[in-house]
Design a protein around this motif. Structure first.
Motif, PDB file in Angstrom:
ATOM      1  N   ASN A   7     -15.640  -5.411   8.816  1.00  0.00           N
ATOM      2  CA  ASN A   7     -14.414  -4.656   8.606  1.00  0.00           C
ATOM      3  C   ASN A   7     -13.204  -5.591   8.475  1.00  0.00           C
ATOM      4  N   LYS A   8     -13.162  -6.604   9.354  1.00  0.00           N
ATOM      5  CA  LYS A   8     -12.042  -7.545   9.325  1.00  0.00           C
ATOM      6  C   LYS A   8     -12.006  -8.324   8.015  1.00  0.00           C
ATOM      7  N   LYS A   9     -13.159  -8.856   7.588  1.00  0.00           N
ATOM      8  CA  LYS A   9     -13.218  -9.674   6.378  1.00  0.00           C
ATOM      9  C   LYS A   9     -12.916  -8.864   5.121  1.00  0.00           C
ATOM     10  N   MET A  10     -13.453  -7.650   5.049  1.00  0.00           N
ATOM     11  CA  MET A  10     -13.240  -6.850   3.849  1.00  0.00           C
ATOM     12  C   MET A  10     -11.821  -6.304   3.775  1.00  0.00           C
ATOM     13  N   ARG A  11     -11.236  -6.006   4.917  1.00  0.00           N
ATOM     14  CA  ARG A  11      -9.828  -5.597   4.917  1.00  0.00           C
ATOM     15  C   ARG A  11      -8.944  -6.753   4.432  1.00  0.00           C
ATOM     16  N   HIS A  12      -9.298  -7.962   4.859  1.00  0.00           N
ATOM     17  CA  HIS A  12      -8.547  -9.135   4.403  1.00  0.00           C
ATOM     18  C   HIS A  12      -8.676  -9.277   2.888  1.00  0.00           C
ATOM     19  N   TYR A  13      -9.865  -9.018   2.360  1.00  0.00           N
ATOM     20  CA  TYR A  13     -10.137  -9.099   0.924  1.00  0.00           C
ATOM     21  C   TYR A  13      -9.294  -8.082   0.163  1.00  0.00           C
ATOM     22  N   ILE A  14      -9.245  -6.852   0.688  1.00  0.00           N
ATOM     23  CA  ILE A  14      -8.452  -5.796   0.052  1.00  0.00           C
ATOM     24  C   ILE A  14      -6.958  -6.122   0.127  1.00  0.00           C
ATOM     25  N   ASN A  15      -6.541  -6.661   1.285  1.00  0.00           N
ATOM     26  CA  ASN A  15      -5.133  -7.003   1.458  1.00  0.00           C
ATOM     27  C   ASN A  15      -4.688  -8.067   0.453  1.00  0.00           C
ATOM     28  N   ASP A  16      -5.554  -9.060   0.207  1.00  0.00           N
ATOM     29  CA  ASP A  16      -5.237 -10.104  -0.784  1.00  0.00           C
ATOM     30  C   ASP A  16      -5.085  -9.499  -2.179  1.00  0.00           C
ATOM     31  N   TRP A  17      -6.005  -8.591  -2.518  1.00  0.00           N
ATOM     32  CA  TRP A  17      -5.923  -7.931  -3.834  1.00  0.00           C
ATOM     33  C   TRP A  17      -4.625  -7.130  -3.956  1.00  0.00           C
ATOM     34  N   TYR A  18      -4.282  -6.382  -2.917  1.00  0.00           N
ATOM     35  CA  TYR A  18      -3.080  -5.548  -2.952  1.00  0.00           C
ATOM     36  C   TYR A  18      -1.817  -6.408  -3.022  1.00  0.00           C
ATOM     37  N   ASN A  19      -1.806  -7.511  -2.299  1.00  0.00           N
ATOM     38  CA  ASN A  19      -0.643  -8.398  -2.360  1.00  0.00           C
ATOM     39  C   ASN A  19      -0.499  -9.042  -3.733  1.00  0.00           C
ATOM     40  N   GLY A  20      -1.629  -9.254  -4.412  1.00  0.00           N
ATOM     41  CA  GLY A  20      -1.555  -9.745  -5.792  1.00  0.00           C
ATOM     42  C   GLY A  20      -0.838  -8.758  -6.686  1.00  0.00           C
ATOM     43  N   LEU A  21      -1.106  -7.458  -6.461  1.00  0.00           N
ATOM     44  CA  LEU A  21      -0.404  -6.417  -7.223  1.00  0.00           C
ATOM     45  C   LEU A  21       1.073  -6.383  -6.870  1.00  0.00           C
ATOM     46  N   ARG A  22       1.397  -6.540  -5.601  1.00  0.00           N
ATOM     47  CA  ARG A  22       2.795  -6.496  -5.173  1.00  0.00           C
ATOM     48  C   ARG A  22       3.594  -7.638  -5.793  1.00  0.00           C
ATOM     49  N   GLU A  23       2.971  -8.772  -5.946  1.00  0.00           N
ATOM     50  CA  GLU A  23       3.663  -9.896  -6.600  1.00  0.00           C
ATOM     51  C   GLU A  23       3.969  -9.557  -8.057  1.00  0.00           C
ATOM     52  N   ILE A  24       3.023  -8.913  -8.715  1.00  0.00           N
ATOM     53  CA  ILE A  24       3.235  -8.476 -10.095  1.00  0.00           C
ATOM     54  C   ILE A  24       4.365  -7.457 -10.167  1.00  0.00           C
ATOM     55  N   TRP A  25       4.407  -6.590  -9.141  1.00  0.00           N
ATOM     56  CA  TRP A  25       5.459  -5.563  -9.099  1.00  0.00           C
ATOM     57  C   TRP A  25       6.814  -6.130  -8.684  1.00  0.00           C
ATOM     58  N   GLY A  26       6.858  -7.388  -8.292  1.00  0.00           N
ATOM     59  CA  GLY A  26       8.102  -7.988  -7.848  1.00  0.00           C
ATOM     60  C   GLY A  26       8.466  -7.636  -6.420  1.00  0.00           C
ATOM     61  N   LEU A  27       7.467  -7.281  -5.616  1.00  0.00           N
ATOM     62  CA  LEU A  27       7.696  -6.912  -4.218  1.00  0.00           C
ATOM     63  C   LEU A  27       7.204  -8.011  -3.284  1.00  0.00           C
ATOM     64  N   GLU A  28       7.723  -8.025  -2.056  1.00  0.00           N
ATOM     65  CA  GLU A  28       7.260  -8.991  -1.061  1.00  0.00           C
ATOM     66  C   GLU A  28       5.831  -8.655  -0.641  1.00  0.00           C
ATOM     67  N   THR A  29       5.064  -9.699  -0.364  1.00  0.00           N
ATOM     68  CA  THR A  29       3.705  -9.468   0.111  1.00  0.00           C
ATOM     69  C   THR A  29       3.752  -8.965   1.550  1.00  0.00           C
ATOM     70  N   LEU A  30       2.709  -8.270   1.932  1.00  0.00           N
ATOM     71  CA  LEU A  30       2.623  -7.689   3.267  1.00  0.00           C
ATOM     72  C   LEU A  30       1.705  -8.517   4.157  1.00  0.00           C
ATOM     73  N   ASP A  31       2.122  -8.695   5.397  1.00  0.00           N
ATOM     74  CA  ASP A  31       1.250  -9.335   6.373  1.00  0.00           C
ATOM     75  C   ASP A  31       0.194  -8.336   6.810  1.00  0.00           C
ATOM     76  N   GLU A  32      -0.988  -8.865   7.168  1.00  0.00           N
ATOM     77  CA  GLU A  32      -2.022  -7.979   7.696  1.00  0.00           C
ATOM     78  C   GLU A  32      -1.629  -7.531   9.088  1.00  0.00           C
ATOM     79  N   GLU A  33      -1.839  -6.251   9.365  1.00  0.00           N
ATOM     80  CA  GLU A  33      -1.546  -5.741  10.695  1.00  0.00           C
ATOM     81  C   GLU A  33      -2.568  -6.275  11.683  1.00  0.00           C
ATOM     82  N   PRO A  34      -2.135  -6.574  12.918  1.00  0.00           N
ATOM     83  CA  PRO A  34      -3.099  -7.027  13.911  1.00  0.00           C
ATOM     84  C   PRO A  34      -4.179  -5.971  14.129  1.00  0.00           C
TER      85      PRO A  34
END
Length: 298
Positions: free
Chosen positions: A110-137
């Motif tokens: 769960n931890k590793k795959m959430r990290h994988y999804i978070n990286d993908w989503y942050n890639g989209l946010r960079e394209i959108w011109g938004l700040e990347t999000l930190d993973e929640e503890p």
């Protein structure tokens, strides 16, 4: 069109990534997943999920097994991973034989795959011109406290522990010495453990929720006239439960209890301490002294 990464959407994506028969897109407007056979990605309203192949799943399992410290489960899972056929099914079936390790696997995955999804989503946010999000503890369940019971040692457990160590002594308790010496070390331990009964022996025993014995730790004063100095009389975790942090929990609980009772020193003698255990002892203040270990409590 941007979209928020809700917990519900994360759960849907986690399931979708492991579906090797279909591919899915994020419907940004309706915040749901849709099948790629019905919709096409356009990076505006429909976003293609990150690729997750069977090779990624295999590598994830390899990484998990490499972190395991439970020797029996680790050896069996490594054998499955290198068997060459039916690996994922064999891996799943083998984990069912080790429920606590299985829970560790689900937490790791769960931890590793959430990290994988978070990286993908942050890639989209960079394209959108938004700040990347930190993973929640992570709000992981406390595996040890939720699934195991820790009880104070009492004389009622005396015969049970003698029986357990008698069985463990045959080829398992002291695997670092020749077989003919294992019985000698067991006899030394048994004599020390039996003598300690008259010295107000204390400690903790760990069991599963179904009361199966998991491990124990105990100690007793060295001298009747001085109960501030103790000698360790047992410290053991059953092979199937090693690598889960049981030993660490037992040692931590017991040292805290001894501190509360104003004890001063604890010694380890008449036993062979495996090299794998030494880092844990050092972490809790034990220092090698002659052929044993000594820790100052107060």
């Amino acid at each position: 069109m941007t979209f928020p990464l809700s917990e519900e959407l994360i759960q849907d994506i986690l399931q979708a990534l492991e579906n090797q028969e279909q591919t899915f897109l994020v419907d940004a407007k309706n915040l749901r997943l849709v099948c790629s056979t019905d919709y096409k990605g356009d990076d505006e309203f429909y976003y293609i999920l990150p690729e997750w192949k069977s090779a990624d799943g295999f590598e994830l399992r390899e990484d998990f097994v490499s972190t395991l410290h439970s020797p029996i489960a680790k050896d069996e899972l490594q054998r499955i991973l290198h068997s060459g056929r039916g690996v994922f099914r064999g891996f799943k079936n083998t984990l069912k034989e080790y429920p606590e390790v299985e829970k560790l696997w689900h937490q790791f995955k769960n931890k590793k795959m959430r990290h994988y999804i978070n990286d993908w989503y942050n890639g989209l946010r960079e394209i959108w011109g938004l700040e990347t999000l930190d993973e929640e503890p992570e709000d992981n369940e406390d595996l040890i406290k939720d699934d195991f019971i820790f009880q104070e040692y009492s004389p009622d457990n005396y015969q049970e522990l003698i029986h357990i160590f008698s069985n463990a002594a045959h080829g398992e308790l002291n695997t670092e010495v020749p077989g003919e010496l294992q019985e000698v070390f067991f006899e030394l331990w048994q004599k020390q453990f039996m003598d300690a009964q008259s010295f107000n022996q204390t400690g903790f025993i760990c069991r599963t929720l179904s009361t199966e014995f998991v491990g124990c730790i105990s100690a007793a004063p060295v001298l009747h006239r001085n109960d501030k100095i103790l000698v360790l009389t047992s410290f053991y975790v059953s092979p199937n439960y090693r690598g889960l942090g049981i030993g660490t929990q037992l040692l931590s609980m017991y040292l805290n209890a001894l501190k509360d009772h104003k004890k001063k020193w604890i010694l380890i003698t008449n036993t062979i301490v495996p090299e794998t255990l030494e880092p844990l002892l050092h972490r809790y203040g034990f220092e090698k002294t002659g052929s044993g270990f000594l820790a100052k409590i107060q």
